[in-house]
Write a protein that holds these residues in place. Structure first.
Motif, PDB file in Angstrom:
ATOM      1  N   ILE A  71     -74.289 -30.143  17.068  1.00 28.62           N
ATOM      2  CA  ILE A  71     -73.473 -28.970  16.766  1.00 28.62           C
ATOM      3  C   ILE A  71     -74.059 -28.304  15.532  1.00 28.62           C
ATOM      4  O   ILE A  71     -74.317 -28.968  14.516  1.00 28.62           O
ATOM      5  N   ILE A  72     -74.289 -27.002  15.617  1.00 28.77           N
ATOM      6  CA  ILE A  72     -74.780 -26.234  14.465  1.00 28.77           C
ATOM      7  C   ILE A  72     -73.702 -25.231  14.069  1.00 28.77           C
ATOM      8  O   ILE A  72     -73.338 -24.359  14.866  1.00 28.77           O
ATOM      9  N   VAL A  73     -73.204 -25.354  12.848  1.00 25.19           N
ATOM     10  CA  VAL A  73     -72.160 -24.457  12.353  1.00 25.19           C
ATOM     11  C   VAL A  73     -72.813 -23.256  11.687  1.00 25.19           C
ATOM     12  O   VAL A  73     -73.596 -23.404  10.738  1.00 25.19           O
ATOM     13  N   GLY A 103     -75.707 -27.224   9.772  1.00 20.62           N
ATOM     14  CA  GLY A 103     -75.063 -26.010   9.273  1.00 20.62           C
ATOM     15  C   GLY A 103     -76.094 -25.083   8.687  1.00 20.62           C
ATOM     16  O   GLY A 103     -77.063 -25.538   8.065  1.00 20.62           O
ATOM     17  N   VAL A 104     -75.930 -23.781   8.899  1.00 22.92           N
ATOM     18  CA  VAL A 104     -76.835 -22.787   8.320  1.00 22.92           C
ATOM     19  C   VAL A 104     -76.020 -21.778   7.527  1.00 22.92           C
ATOM     20  O   VAL A 104     -74.854 -21.517   7.829  1.00 22.92           O
ATOM     21  N   SER A 105     -76.666 -21.217   6.497  1.00 26.76           N
ATOM     22  CA  SER A 105     -76.034 -20.241   5.613  1.00 26.76           C
ATOM     23  C   SER A 105     -74.814 -20.876   4.954  1.00 26.76           C
ATOM     24  O   SER A 105     -74.947 -21.808   4.158  1.00 26.76           O
ATOM     25  N   ALA A 106     -73.594 -20.428   5.281  1.00 27.48           N
ATOM     26  CA  ALA A 106     -72.395 -21.040   4.696  1.00 27.48           C
ATOM     27  C   ALA A 106     -71.866 -22.189   5.545  1.00 27.48           C
ATOM     28  O   ALA A 106     -70.858 -22.805   5.201  1.00 27.48           O
ATOM     29  N   GLY A 107     -72.546 -22.488   6.660  1.00 24.91           N
ATOM     30  CA  GLY A 107     -72.106 -23.573   7.536  1.00 24.91           C
ATOM     31  C   GLY A 107     -71.959 -24.915   6.832  1.00 24.91           C
ATOM     32  O   GLY A 107     -70.993 -25.648   7.083  1.00 24.91           O
ATOM     33  N   PRO A 108     -72.904 -25.287   5.925  1.00 22.03           N
ATOM     34  CA  PRO A 108     -72.749 -26.563   5.228  1.00 22.03           C
ATOM     35  C   PRO A 108     -71.448 -26.673   4.439  1.00 22.03           C
ATOM     36  O   PRO A 108     -70.926 -27.774   4.249  1.00 22.03           O
ATOM     37  N   PHE A 109     -70.928 -25.539   3.975  1.00 18.17           N
ATOM     38  CA  PHE A 109     -69.663 -25.536   3.241  1.00 18.17           C
ATOM     39  C   PHE A 109     -68.547 -26.087   4.131  1.00 18.17           C
ATOM     40  O   PHE A 109     -67.708 -26.892   3.700  1.00 18.17           O
ATOM     41  N   LEU A 110     -68.544 -25.677   5.397  1.00 20.67           N
ATOM     42  CA  LEU A 110     -67.507 -26.140   6.323  1.00 20.67           C
ATOM     43  C   LEU A 110     -67.704 -27.609   6.679  1.00 20.67           C
ATOM     44  O   LEU A 110     -66.729 -28.351   6.832  1.00 20.67           O
ATOM     45  N   LEU A 111     -68.959 -28.028   6.805  1.00 15.93           N
ATOM     46  CA  LEU A 111     -69.216 -29.449   7.053  1.00 15.93           C
ATOM     47  C   LEU A 111     -68.709 -30.293   5.877  1.00 15.93           C
ATOM     48  O   LEU A 111     -68.125 -31.365   6.078  1.00 15.93           O
ATOM     49  N   ALA A 112     -68.930 -29.797   4.674  1.00 13.39           N
ATOM     50  CA  ALA A 112     -68.447 -30.512   3.496  1.00 13.39           C
ATOM     51  C   ALA A 112     -66.931 -30.570   3.490  1.00 13.39           C
ATOM     52  O   ALA A 112     -66.329 -31.608   3.177  1.00 13.39           O
ATOM     53  N   ARG A 113     -66.296 -29.467   3.816  1.00 11.56           N
ATOM     54  CA  ARG A 113     -64.832 -29.432   3.829  1.00 11.56           C
ATOM     55  C   ARG A 113     -64.270 -30.383   4.887  1.00 11.56           C
ATOM     56  O   ARG A 113     -63.209 -30.979   4.692  1.00 11.56           O
ATOM     57  N   ALA A 114     -64.984 -30.549   5.983  1.00  7.45           N
ATOM     58  CA  ALA A 114     -64.535 -31.474   7.028  1.00  7.45           C
ATOM     59  C   ALA A 114     -64.774 -32.929   6.632  1.00  7.45           C
ATOM     60  O   ALA A 114     -64.304 -33.841   7.322  1.00  7.45           O
ATOM     61  N   GLY A 115     -65.521 -33.146   5.547  1.00  9.71           N
ATOM     62  CA  GLY A 115     -65.768 -34.499   5.078  1.00  9.71           C
ATOM     63  C   GLY A 115     -66.862 -35.236   5.804  1.00  9.71           C
ATOM     64  O   GLY A 115     -66.888 -36.474   5.805  1.00  9.71           O
ATOM     65  N   VAL A 116     -67.799 -34.489   6.415  1.00  5.96           N
ATOM     66  CA  VAL A 116     -68.846 -35.152   7.210  1.00  5.96           C
ATOM     67  C   VAL A 116     -70.218 -35.120   6.529  1.00  5.96           C
ATOM     68  O   VAL A 116     -71.224 -35.438   7.156  1.00  5.96           O
ATOM     69  N   LEU A 117     -70.258 -34.737   5.241  1.00  9.13           N
ATOM     70  CA  LEU A 117     -71.527 -34.731   4.513  1.00  9.13           C
ATOM     71  C   LEU A 117     -71.591 -35.806   3.432  1.00  9.13           C
ATOM     72  O   LEU A 117     -72.594 -35.901   2.721  1.00  9.13           O
ATOM     73  N   GLU A 118     -70.561 -36.580   3.297  1.00  7.57           N
ATOM     74  CA  GLU A 118     -70.554 -37.619   2.261  1.00  7.57           C
ATOM     75  C   GLU A 118     -71.641 -38.654   2.547  1.00  7.57           C
ATOM     76  O   GLU A 118     -71.744 -39.181   3.652  1.00  7.57           O
ATOM     77  N   GLY A 119     -72.463 -38.906   1.532  1.00 10.52           N
ATOM     78  CA  GLY A 119     -73.561 -39.854   1.694  1.00 10.52           C
ATOM     79  C   GLY A 119     -74.824 -39.247   2.241  1.00 10.52           C
ATOM     80  O   GLY A 119     -75.813 -39.967   2.465  1.00 10.52           O
TER      81      GLY A 119
END
Length: 312
Positions: A71-73, A103-119
């Protein structure tokens, strides 16, 4: 075949999306094989409107995507204001099922908010970095073009997505396919992920004097706790009078005015991209009191911080 879902958030950046999806199409065409298949996913079904008004028809919503390998946000604008619980739950569900998430552009922000970028190492567009670091200070954020860390891949956006997709295609199908795709898009220089996102200080500031460039870079890195003019001069190895002359000659301003401009521009990003209280934004940009911050902000932008946040 790799099944890729493009989760398009309303207001997504079309350039970033195109730079991410077109290499997949090119890989299929150039190899004569269906290496990739993709679907467009919306948060609630229906068309998704990009930041420039272009509409993309959704193939599915987050409620009925079906099986995906990645999935690419794709997001843009002000990701801090995006608050859609089903989308966050969808991303967490995909992570639990072992789906690769990007995630691209601001997509990583949403991944972080979902809690899936920890680590995981991650990156985001430079415009969103101040808000990102304030909101997620515990994440491993870099300032690079893109990061690929196991089953997570994030990109600053824009045409940097071409570089990231080259790397992903190379990992999956080898250097010859990746090179053919880049060559097809006239991408004569493929950049590495660790390359800096922004132009060099010399290019961005429009000055070439090395001491002045180093001083401006130090100012950018010391926004929350501004350095005094005398300290900046000491670090530059010149007298305060010499440094003031450099600012006057090359930038037509003073050290204090330029520093205040940098801090206020950072404050504007934080106001528009986070929900931090005005008082906290003032502290994060080196102002001793909300009153002093509000006065300086109004002088610079013609609006108080609260008025500007409402407009933005």
């Amino acid at each position: 075949m790799t099944r890729v879902g493009f989760l398009l958030i309303p207001g997504f950046a079309l350039m970033s999306y195109a730079s991410a999806i077109e290499p997949l199409r090119a890989a299929n065409v150039l190899t004569g094989n269906s290496l990739y298949r993709w679907r467009h996913i919306s948060i609630e079904g229906g068309d998704i409107v990009a930041s420039n008004g272009v509409r993309i028809q959704a193939d599915a919503s987050v409620a009925d995507v079906g099986r995906m390998d990645a999935i690419i946000v794709c997001a843009g604008g002000n990701p801090q204001t995006f608050d859609h619980a089903p989308t966050m739950a969808f991303l967490r569900r995909m992570a639990r099922h072992g789906v690769r998430l990007g995630g691209v552009s601001a997509g990583p922000f949403l991944l972080a908010r979902a809690g899936v970028l920890e680590g995981y190492r991650c990156t985001v567009h430079w415009e969103h970095i101040p808000a990102f670091t304030e909101t997620f200070p515990y994440l491993q954020l870099s300032r690079s073009l893109f990061e690929i860390d196991r089953d997570r891949f994030t990109c600053a956006g824009g045409i940097a997505a071409l570089d990231m997709m080259h790397a992903l295609i190379r990992i999956a199908h080898g250097p010859s396919v990746a090179s053919a795709v880049s060559d097809w898009f006239l991408q004569t220089e493929v950049r590495r992920g660790e390359v800096a996102q922004r132009l060099s200080p010399t290019e961005r500031f429009g000055v070439h004097h090395p001491k002045l460039v180093r001083t401006l870079s130090r100012m950018e890195k010391n926004i929350e706790q501004p350095l005094s003019s005398s300290r900046l001069a000491e670090l530059a190895g010149v007298s305060l009078r010499q440094l003031e002359r450099l600012f006057a000659r090359h930038l037509r301003t003073t050290i204090g005015r330029r520093y205040a401009q940098m801090r206020l521009e950072r404050a504007r990003l934080l106001l528009r991209q986070t929900t931090l209280p005005v008082g906290e934004v003032a502290l994060a940009t080196g102002f001793g009191s909300p009153m002093a911050f509000s006065r300086a902000y109004r002088e610079r932008f013609g609006l108080t911080p609260r008025q500007d946040r409402a407009v933005g």
